[in-house]
Every structure is written in structure tokens, then in C-alpha cells.
Write an enzyme that holds these catalytic residues in place. Structure first.
Site, mmCIF file in Angstrom:
data_model
loop_
_atom_site.group_PDB
_atom_site.id
_atom_site.type_symbol
_atom_site.label_atom_id
_atom_site.label_comp_id
_atom_site.label_asym_id
_atom_site.label_seq_id
_atom_site.Cartn_x
_atom_site.Cartn_y
_atom_site.Cartn_z
ATOM 1 N N CYS A 140 13.872 10.419 7.273
ATOM 2 C CA CYS A 140 13.760 9.983 8.769
ATOM 3 C C CYS A 140 15.100 9.995 9.392
ATOM 4 O O CYS A 140 15.331 10.042 10.742
ATOM 5 C CB CYS A 140 13.105 8.515 9.102
ATOM 6 N N GLU B 167 10.542 16.331 15.159
ATOM 7 C CA GLU B 167 10.922 16.035 13.771
ATOM 8 C C GLU B 167 10.567 16.999 12.904
ATOM 9 O O GLU B 167 9.286 17.371 12.653
ATOM 10 C CB GLU B 167 10.849 14.768 13.337
ATOM 11 N N LYS C 78 0.882 -1.282 -0.204
ATOM 12 C CA LYS C 78 0.078 -0.105 -0.092
ATOM 13 C C LYS C 78 0.804 1.190 -0.059
ATOM 14 O O LYS C 78 1.590 1.613 1.064
ATOM 15 C CB LYS C 78 -0.766 -0.013 1.320
ATOM 16 N N GLU D 269 9.817 1.068 10.784
ATOM 17 C CA GLU D 269 10.715 2.263 10.498
ATOM 18 C C GLU D 269 10.138 3.420 10.648
ATOM 19 O O GLU D 269 9.290 3.841 9.856
ATOM 20 C CB GLU D 269 11.114 2.113 9.114
HETATM 21 N N1 LIG Z 1 10.829 6.836 9.187
HETATM 22 C C1 LIG Z 1 10.655 7.213 8.109
HETATM 23 O O1 LIG Z 1 11.350 6.712 7.314
HETATM 24 C C2 LIG Z 1 9.491 7.935 7.663
HETATM 25 C C3 LIG Z 1 8.976 8.829 8.579
HETATM 26 N N2 LIG Z 1 8.026 10.202 8.040
HETATM 27 C C4 LIG Z 1 7.389 10.552 9.199
HETATM 28 O O2 LIG Z 1 5.953 10.638 9.015
HETATM 29 C C5 LIG Z 1 5.596 11.803 8.905
HETATM 30 C C6 LIG Z 1 4.471 12.265 8.133
HETATM 31 O O3 LIG Z 1 5.062 11.642 6.708
HETATM 32 P P1 LIG Z 1 3.771 10.707 6.084
HETATM 33 O O4 LIG Z 1 4.139 10.203 4.624
HETATM 34 O O5 LIG Z 1 2.403 11.411 6.053
HETATM 35 O O6 LIG Z 1 3.835 9.557 6.992
HETATM 36 P P2 LIG Z 1 2.711 8.690 7.434
HETATM 37 O O7 LIG Z 1 3.139 7.851 8.709
HETATM 38 O O8 LIG Z 1 1.579 9.702 7.598
HETATM 39 O O9 LIG Z 1 2.351 7.665 6.268
HETATM 40 C C7 LIG Z 1 3.332 6.757 5.853
HETATM 41 C C8 LIG Z 1 2.284 5.494 5.061
HETATM 42 O O10 LIG Z 1 1.294 5.309 6.005
HETATM 43 C C9 LIG Z 1 0.111 5.433 5.507
HETATM 44 N N3 LIG Z 1 -1.021 5.544 6.504
HETATM 45 C C10 LIG Z 1 -1.418 6.830 7.239
HETATM 46 N N4 LIG Z 1 -2.234 6.476 8.142
HETATM 47 C C11 LIG Z 1 -2.359 5.346 7.928
HETATM 48 C C12 LIG Z 1 -3.572 4.486 8.796
HETATM 49 N N5 LIG Z 1 -4.173 4.761 9.749
HETATM 50 N N6 LIG Z 1 -3.373 2.982 8.458
HETATM 51 C C13 LIG Z 1 -2.703 2.665 7.422
HETATM 52 N N7 LIG Z 1 -1.619 3.254 6.823
HETATM 53 C C14 LIG Z 1 -1.801 4.638 6.990
HETATM 54 C C15 LIG Z 1 0.269 6.409 4.377
HETATM 55 O O11 LIG Z 1 -0.752 6.421 3.564
HETATM 56 C C16 LIG Z 1 1.607 6.114 3.666
HETATM 57 O O12 LIG Z 1 1.413 5.073 3.070
HETATM 58 C C17 LIG Z 1 6.759 12.724 8.514
HETATM 59 O O13 LIG Z 1 6.780 14.246 9.153
HETATM 60 C C18 LIG Z 1 7.878 11.926 9.163
HETATM 61 O O14 LIG Z 1 7.928 12.654 10.561
HETATM 62 C C19 LIG Z 1 7.480 9.714 6.918
HETATM 63 C C20 LIG Z 1 8.035 9.132 5.977
HETATM 64 C C21 LIG Z 1 9.218 8.260 6.132
HETATM 65 O O1 LIG Z 2 12.444 6.602 5.041
HETATM 66 C C1 LIG Z 2 13.585 7.273 4.871
HETATM 67 O O2 LIG Z 2 13.798 8.572 5.418
HETATM 68 C C2 LIG Z 2 14.738 6.372 4.630
HETATM 69 O O3 LIG Z 2 14.611 5.316 5.304
HETATM 70 C C3 LIG Z 2 15.891 7.259 4.661
HETATM 71 S S1 LIG Z 2 17.142 6.379 3.728
HETATM 72 O O4 LIG Z 2 17.143 4.841 3.995
HETATM 73 O O5 LIG Z 2 16.906 6.350 2.122
HETATM 74 O O6 LIG Z 2 18.466 6.981 4.145
#
Ligand SMILES: NC(=O)C1=CN([C@@H]2O[C@H](COP(=O)(O)OP(=O)(O)OC[C@H]3O[C@@H](n4cnc5c(N)ncnc54)[C@H](O)[C@@H]3O)[C@@H](O)[C@H]2O)C=CC1
Ligand SMILES: O=C(O)[C@H](O)CS(=O)(=O)O
Length: 481
Positions: A287, A384, A177, A253
């Protein structure tokens, strides 16, 4: 078949067939606001169809030999790399990152497919010394079953392959998804997987604008045995709670709050390059981006001056344009978050060094920003930012730096620059993070275990550890010998 960035795949992919739907949602280019395409807005029923297709495909997929699965993964890797330019252009169009970063992400994402094509052949079990002369202990490593992968918008290709490659290598079918902001890259990956011959049902992509409805199915359907998520800690906690009802194995993650520590014996020029790479990659939307810079008092002013001069060189613009290294933020909410962090820091005594405002290009473009004299009373210390803001804190002692770095519920990535080897060992061992980079600003590779501790997540992706997330051990006791 050639993938063109201008020809978008506008159907979802379930059970080896391209699925349309009456209700569709649009995908837009964050650099221009233009609509690129629309894709099906699938429902819980479609998600259940995808789970059913994956479950039906699993027996034959797990019966394939490791070499057969490896050959398909290798073919997928070759296809992805053959289409690197098309995939990169598509990614820049739907996510906004500069083309050079998109090319890099295609290669980075493909590297997981290449790596796990090789690891597939090393998924070994073991025999152990038995507890009786008439007994034997066998340990088998088996594929866990249907995997649900929920992925973010910031790495539209690599976060999919980082989950699907080990899952497929282990003998698991997957239901993906993707983020509603970036489904086109996911569908292009599925097209290439179909092209190289992955059997129907082994890889499925469910596009939806209402993720919670799809997530509810993927986290509660008993046929799904593993959920792998990359995204916010807020959503990760929700998904983890939803998985509890069927005791699903989960990898998370999640968010980060990376410290970037500069000691007074650091190579300052190297530290500035590392800080820019770590902070402003993907316009700060990763992240593992530095979220806080901690600089020792003796080099504070010199570092700030060098950093500001380097940041001023960063060209902001449409990721398709030559020389652009900072694209737009993903949406207006991301801009609001950056502005709120800047306003809070300045209100509480921070000193604006450069940037600080939305870019003259308008839309979601933002000036790369540096703020000095930042303190732990400010929101950037705990939250963050996920944008191009570099807040610079000051510290005096090594112990103070370690304490400041660890003063967060997150524990994903940490960075520091120093040259004294005793200091390096002391700091490396004192940091409470899943990943630590020493005199480096970018640490991500398919060869290492990527993941965090505390509220940055569970599990690891990449390296041989990444395969373990998709296998279960079966202990067989053979007696009566
Ligand atoms: N750890 C990482 O690699 C990442 C962290 N982030 C964090 O997430 C924050 C927002 O970014 P988003 O992409 O909007 O992250 P998000 O956590 O809102 O979304 C990530 C994924 O989860 C899905 N999703 C959202 N709510 C859901 C639910 N209730 N049930 C199932 N799936 C759901 C979204 O459609 C997307 O595919 C960023 O500000 C950052 O803090 C975002 C992207 C990567
Ligand atoms: O979700 C992310 O921000 C990625 O895991 C970072 S990285 O692996 O592309 O550095």
C-alpha cells in the site's frame, strides 16, 4: 517444535484448540499454481465461537501484569526469530515474494512483537490538576476489549503482528481473520504463540474462503469492541459502515496512491535506487509502493534513462530461486489490473520504456515496467495499480508537483528527493499524506506511526501511538476529600 515450510498447519485455532471443518479450501503457490495445503473453511458460527473464547479469556488476560504480558510477547518474538527461515520459506510459498523479502518481513513483523513487549510496561495513566480542593482527577488507560484483526495477503505475517502485538500488550484478546490467499503463515504464528504459552482464547485464528460472512460477525457482534483492518479502501468502507451499528472503535490501513517526486536538485542515482525500492518491493504489491513518479522537466530524460537501466536488472522468477527480486503477482486479477493500466496509458499517449508484457515465465509473472510521458488523463493517475508498473509524469514548478501529488482521495505515503533545505521544508509541509519520506524509498519501521489520511485510513500502527488504538481512557473524579 520446529516449523518446517513443508509441514503446513492445516487447522484453525480457536480457544486454544486446533479446529477442523468438513468444508475446506485450498491454498496455492502463486509461482507454480500448485496446491500447498487446505485449511478449514469456517463459518459465522465458528467466528462467534472465537469471539466467545476471546471474551471469556479477557478478564484473566487483563489481570495479568504488564510484565507478565511483556514476558509472553518477548517469548513469542524469540520464537518467531528462531523460526525465521521456516516462516520465510512458508511465506514465499504461499504469497510469492522473494525469500530475501520474506526473511525481511519476518524480522519486520517480529519487531512489532519485540517493541510492544517493551511498550506493555509503559501503558501509564495520569493524575491531573483537579477542579476543586476536595476533588482529585485520575485518568486510567484500560484495554478496550475483544479485538478483531482482518489482514491482507501482501504481508501475511507483519500485518498480523502489527495489530496483535499492541492489542495483546494492552491486555486485549484477539480474533484474527487472515486473507484467504495466505492463511498458513497466520496459523504458523498461532502455533508459536501456543508454544510459548499464550492462554487459550487470547489469540484465535479463523480461516475462511468467504470473508464477508466472517466479517459480518466481527463487525456487528457487540462483544467485539475494536476492529483493525488492513486492505482495500473499498472493503474498509464496508467494514466501517458495519461497525457503526455497535459503535466499534476501528483502525483502517487502506489503499494508497503514493507520489514519488524527483526535483532537479536531487541526487539522481539515489533517487533511482529509492524509486526501485519503493516501486518494485513485493512486485509493487504494497500500500506504500510508489504509484506515480513525478519528475521535474530538467532531469526527466536523465532520470528515465537511469531508471530503465536499473529496472532491466531486476530478476523475475520463483521467490525461492537465488537472485530473484521480483516474484509473481498474487493472482490473475492482479495481472489484469496491471495490463489494463498499461493499455490505458499507452492508448492515451504514454511511451513504453521497458517491460509492458506478462513475463515469459507465464502464470502471474509480469515484466517490471516503466512508462514515460504519462498524464493525469490516464487511470494510473487516480487508481492504485498494486503491481510492477512505474508511470512517470513530468512537472515544472514545485507548486505544480505538490498539487499533482495531492490530487487524489488517498493520503498514505509520499516520497521526494531534493537537496535544497528550503524546498524540502516547503514540500514536506505541503504534502497531504500521513507519511512522507525525504531522500528515502522505504519508510516502514515499528518505531514510527504508520497510517494515512483522507481515504487511506484511520488510526496509526507502530510506535507508542499504536498502543493507543487498543486502549480506552477512564476518567475518575474522586470527591468529598
Ligand atoms: N493498505 C494496505 O496495506 C493494503 C491494501 N490493499 C488493497 O486491496 C486491494 C486488493 O487486495 P486484497 O487483499 O484483495 O484486499 P481486500 O481488501 O480485498 O482484502 C483484505 C482482507 O479483507 C478481507 N475481506 C475482503 N472482503 C471482506 C468483507 N466483505 N468482510 C470482511 N473481510 C473482507 C479479505 O479476506 C482479506 O483478509 C489491493 O489492490 C490494494 O489496493 C491490499 C493489501 C494491503
Ligand atoms: O500493507 C502494506 O502494504 C504494508 O503496510 C506496507 S509496509 O508497512 O510493510 O511497508
Amino acid at each position: 517444535m520446529s516449523l518446517s515450510a513443508e509441514i503446513f498447519i492445516d487447522k484453525a485455532y480457536i480457544d486454544g484448540r486446533w479446529r477442523d471443518a468438513e468444508r475446506r479450501f485450498s491454498v496455492s503457490n502463486p509461482a507454480t499454481g500448485e496446491t500447498l495445503a487446505s485449511v478449514p473453511d469456517l463459518t459465522a458460527d465458528d467466528a462467534r465461537d472465537a469471539v466467545a473464547a476471546a471474551e471469556a479469556a479477557w478478564p484473566a488476560w487483563r489481570r495479568q501484569t504488564a510484565k507478565q504480558r511483556a514476558a509472553l510477547l518477548r517469548a513469542w518474538f524469540d520464537a518467531i526469530m528462531a523460526h525465521q527461515e521456516s516462516l520465510a520459506r512458508l511465506m514465499t510459498l504461499e504469497q510469492g515474494k522473494p525469500l530475501a523479502e520474506s526473511r525481511g518481513e519476518v524480522a519486520y513483523g517480529a519487531s512489532f512483537v519485540e517493541f510492544y513487549a517493551e511498550e506493555a510496561k509503559r501503558m501509564a495513566g495520569e493524575t491531573l490538576p483537579s477542579h476543586g480542593a476536595d476533588k482529585r482527577i485520575l485518568v486510567f488507560r484500560e484495554p478496550i476489549g475483544v479485538v478483531a484483526a482482518i489482514t491482507p495477503w501482501n504481508f501475511p505475517l507483519a500485518m498480523i503482528t502489527r495489530k496483535c502485538a499492541p492489542a495483546l500488550a494492552a491486555g486485549c484478546p484477539v480474533v484474527i481473520k487472515p486473507a484467504e490467499a495466505t492463511p498458513l503463515t497466520a496459523l504458523a504464528l498461532a502455533r508459536l504463540a501456543e508454544e510459548v504459552g499464550f492462554p487459550a482464547g487470547v489469540l484465535n485464528v479463523v480461516t475462511a474462503s468467504r470473508p464477508a460472512e466472517i466479517g459480518e460477525v466481527l463487525t456487528t457482534d457487540p462483544r467485539v469492541r475494536k476492529v483493525s483492518f488492513t486492505g482495500s479502501t473499498r472493503v474498509g468502507k464496508k467494514l466501517l459502515a458495519q461497525c457503526a451499528g455497535t459503535v466499534k472503535k476501528a483502525s483502517m490501513e487502506l489503499g494508497g496512491n503514493a507520489p514519488f517526486i524527483v526535483f532537479d536538485d536531487a541526487d539522481l542515482d539515489a533517487a533511482v535506487e529509492g524509486a526501485v525500492a519503493s516501486k518494485y518491493r513485493n512486485s509493487g504489491q504494497t500500500c506504500v509502493c510508489t504509484n506515480r513518479l513525478l519528475v521535474q522537466s530538467g532531469v526527466y530524460d536523465a532520470f528515465i534513462e537511469k531508471l530503465a537501466a536499473r529496472v532491466a536488472q531486476l530478476k523475475v522468477g520463483n521467490g525461492l530461486d537465488d537472485g530473484v527480486v521480483q516474484g509473481p503477482l498474487i493472482n490473475p486479477a492482479a495481472v489484469d489490473k496491471v495490463q489494463s493500466h498499461i493499455a490505458d496509458a499507452l492508448e492515451k499517449g504514454g511511451r513504453l520504456v521497458c517491460g509492458g508484457e506478462p513475463h515469459a515465465l507465464g502464470g502471474t509473472f509480469f515484466q517490471p515496467t516503466v512508462i514515460a510521458d504519462v498524464t493525469e488523463a490516464m487511470h494510473v493517475a487516480r487508481e492504485e495499480t498494486f503491481g510492477p508498473l512505474a508511470p512517470v509524469f513530468r512537472f515544472d514548478s514545485d507548486e505544480q508537483a505538490i498539487a499533482m501529488a495531492n490530487a487524489t482521495e488517498f493520503g498514505l505515503a509520499a516520497y521526494f528527493y531534493a537537496r535544497d533545505y528550503r524546498r524540502i521544508w516547503h514540500v514536506m509541509e505541503g504534502l497531504e499524506y500521513g507519511m512522507v519520506a525525504v531522500n528515502e524509498g522505504i519508510l516502514s519501521t515499528e518505531l514510527a506511526p504508520f497510517g494515512g489520511v483522507k481515504e487511506s485510513g484511520l488510526g496509526r500502527e507502530g510506535s507508542h501511538h499504536g498502543l493507543d488504538e487498543f486502549t480506552e481512557l477512564k476518567y475518575v473524579c474522586v470527591g468529598g476529600l
